[in-house]
Structures are given as C-alpha cells and as structure tokens.
Design a protein around this motif. Structure first.
Motif, mmCIF file in Angstrom:
data_model
loop_
_atom_site.group_PDB
_atom_site.id
_atom_site.type_symbol
_atom_site.label_atom_id
_atom_site.label_comp_id
_atom_site.label_asym_id
_atom_site.label_seq_id
_atom_site.Cartn_x
_atom_site.Cartn_y
_atom_site.Cartn_z
ATOM 1 N N ARG A 79 0.809 -1.277 0.130
ATOM 2 C CA ARG A 79 -0.025 0.059 -0.070
ATOM 3 C C ARG A 79 0.741 1.320 -0.129
ATOM 4 N NH1 ARG A 79 -5.801 -1.270 1.385
ATOM 5 N NH2 ARG A 79 -5.647 -3.557 1.782
ATOM 6 N N PRO A 80 1.754 1.463 -0.783
ATOM 7 C CA PRO A 80 2.669 2.706 -0.882
ATOM 8 C C PRO A 80 1.650 3.956 -1.014
ATOM 9 C CG PRO A 80 3.157 1.228 -2.892
ATOM 10 C CD PRO A 80 2.242 0.393 -1.878
ATOM 11 N N LEU A 81 0.936 3.774 -1.938
ATOM 12 C CA LEU A 81 -0.186 4.712 -2.672
ATOM 13 C C LEU A 81 -1.049 5.368 -1.296
ATOM 14 C CD1 LEU A 81 -1.403 6.733 -4.703
ATOM 15 C CD2 LEU A 81 -3.157 4.933 -5.268
ATOM 16 N N LEU A 82 -1.523 4.360 -0.619
ATOM 17 C CA LEU A 82 -2.217 4.872 0.744
ATOM 18 C C LEU A 82 -1.387 5.522 1.527
ATOM 19 C CD1 LEU A 82 -4.799 4.873 2.311
ATOM 20 C CD2 LEU A 82 -4.375 2.557 3.104
ATOM 21 N N ARG A 83 -0.221 4.897 1.969
ATOM 22 C CA ARG A 83 0.828 5.618 2.788
ATOM 23 C C ARG A 83 1.340 7.043 2.527
ATOM 24 N NH1 ARG A 83 4.740 1.768 5.788
ATOM 25 N NH2 ARG A 83 3.946 0.041 5.923
ATOM 26 N N GLY A 84 1.522 7.000 1.008
ATOM 27 C CA GLY A 84 1.757 8.762 0.539
ATOM 28 C C GLY A 84 0.728 9.289 0.920
ATOM 29 N N MET A 85 -0.495 8.822 0.421
ATOM 30 C CA MET A 85 -1.707 9.831 0.547
ATOM 31 C C MET A 85 -2.058 10.213 1.975
ATOM 32 S SD MET A 85 -4.062 8.196 -2.653
ATOM 33 C CE MET A 85 -5.415 9.457 -2.405
ATOM 34 N N LEU A 86 -1.834 9.261 2.859
ATOM 35 C CA LEU A 86 -2.113 9.672 4.235
ATOM 36 C C LEU A 86 -1.138 10.557 4.756
ATOM 37 C CD1 LEU A 86 -3.057 6.362 5.476
ATOM 38 C CD2 LEU A 86 -4.471 8.324 5.462
ATOM 39 N N VAL A 87 0.438 10.472 4.384
ATOM 40 C CA VAL A 87 1.102 11.385 4.747
ATOM 41 C C VAL A 87 0.978 12.630 4.392
ATOM 42 C CG1 VAL A 87 3.662 11.995 4.630
ATOM 43 C CG2 VAL A 87 3.003 9.693 5.095
#
Length: 134
Positions: A79-87
């Motif tokens: 889930r790199p996309l989710l991690r990036g969006m959350l950051v």
C-alpha cells in the motif's frame, strides 16, 4: 465520508503502519520547521516579493511531503499509494490548522481544501514513483 474513513482504518489495522505514518509526518514537520527558520533568516537580509515567498513556501511543503513519503514508503511493504496519500493528508491538514490558529488569518475553505488536496495528490504521486524504484 465515514465509509472512506472506515476503509482507511480497516486497511491500517496494524498499529505499526500507523506508527510509520506518524513518524513520517513528524519527519516532514521537522524539515518544515528547519526550512522556515532558514527562510526567515534569508528574509531578514533580502527583500523578496510576496510571489517569491509564496513559491518558496510551496516548495518547502512539497519537499517536506517528499521526505515524509520517502520514509513511509521506504519502510514496510504494501500500500505505498495509501501511505503516501495519508502522509500528505495528515501533514497538510495539521499545517492548515496550525496556520489558521497561529496567524489569525482565515483563508477561504476552498483555499484550505486546495492545500490539503495538493498534499494528498503530491503524497500519492511521490509514493507511486518511489514504489516503482524499489
């Protein structure tokens, strides 16, 4: 919406994922604080236009998001996309709240939303690019 928030929370049930996100946002915030202090010193010696000041502030935010996303995506798997969006989301949301509280200047809700959406988009894009490099 509540359903979207629920989906995010369910996908991040593991507390370790949240710790990575929190650490990444703190890293971004520390960079921001240091960069703002350095930029304030520059401004004490140089007269820059409002446009240049705004542009530098945007660059500081984007570099901070990059550093935070790099930390979030570089650790753990999935889930790199989710991690990036959350950051990006958390960093910009906290920044918008601090700006509103500390400056007593209140921008329109659209300006705040645009800043937050920029953070989400930048975080997602940076995460996708980082994930491709791994």
């Amino acid at each position: 919406s509540m359903l979207t928030l629920y989906a995010i929370l369910v996908s991040f049930q593991n507390a370790g994922n949240w710790l990575v996100i929190v650490w990444s946002v703190l890293l971004a915030a520390l960079f921001t604080a240091a960069a703002v202090i350095v930029f304030a010193l520059v401004l004490s010696f140089a007269r820059l236009s409002d446009g240049v000041i705004r542009a530098v502030n945007q660059v500081i935010k984007l570099v901070a998001i990059y550093l935070g996303v790099r930390a979030a995506v570089g650790t753990g798997t999935g889930r790199p996309l989710l991690r990036g969006m959350l950051v990006g989301l958390i960093y910009m949301a906290v920044g918008v709240m601090l700006y509103a509280v500390l400056t007593a200047q209140h921008l329109s809700p659209y300006a705040y939303a645009a800043d937050i959406l920029m953070g989400v988009a930048a975080g997602g894009l940076i995460a996708m690019l980082r994930a491709r490099k791994r």
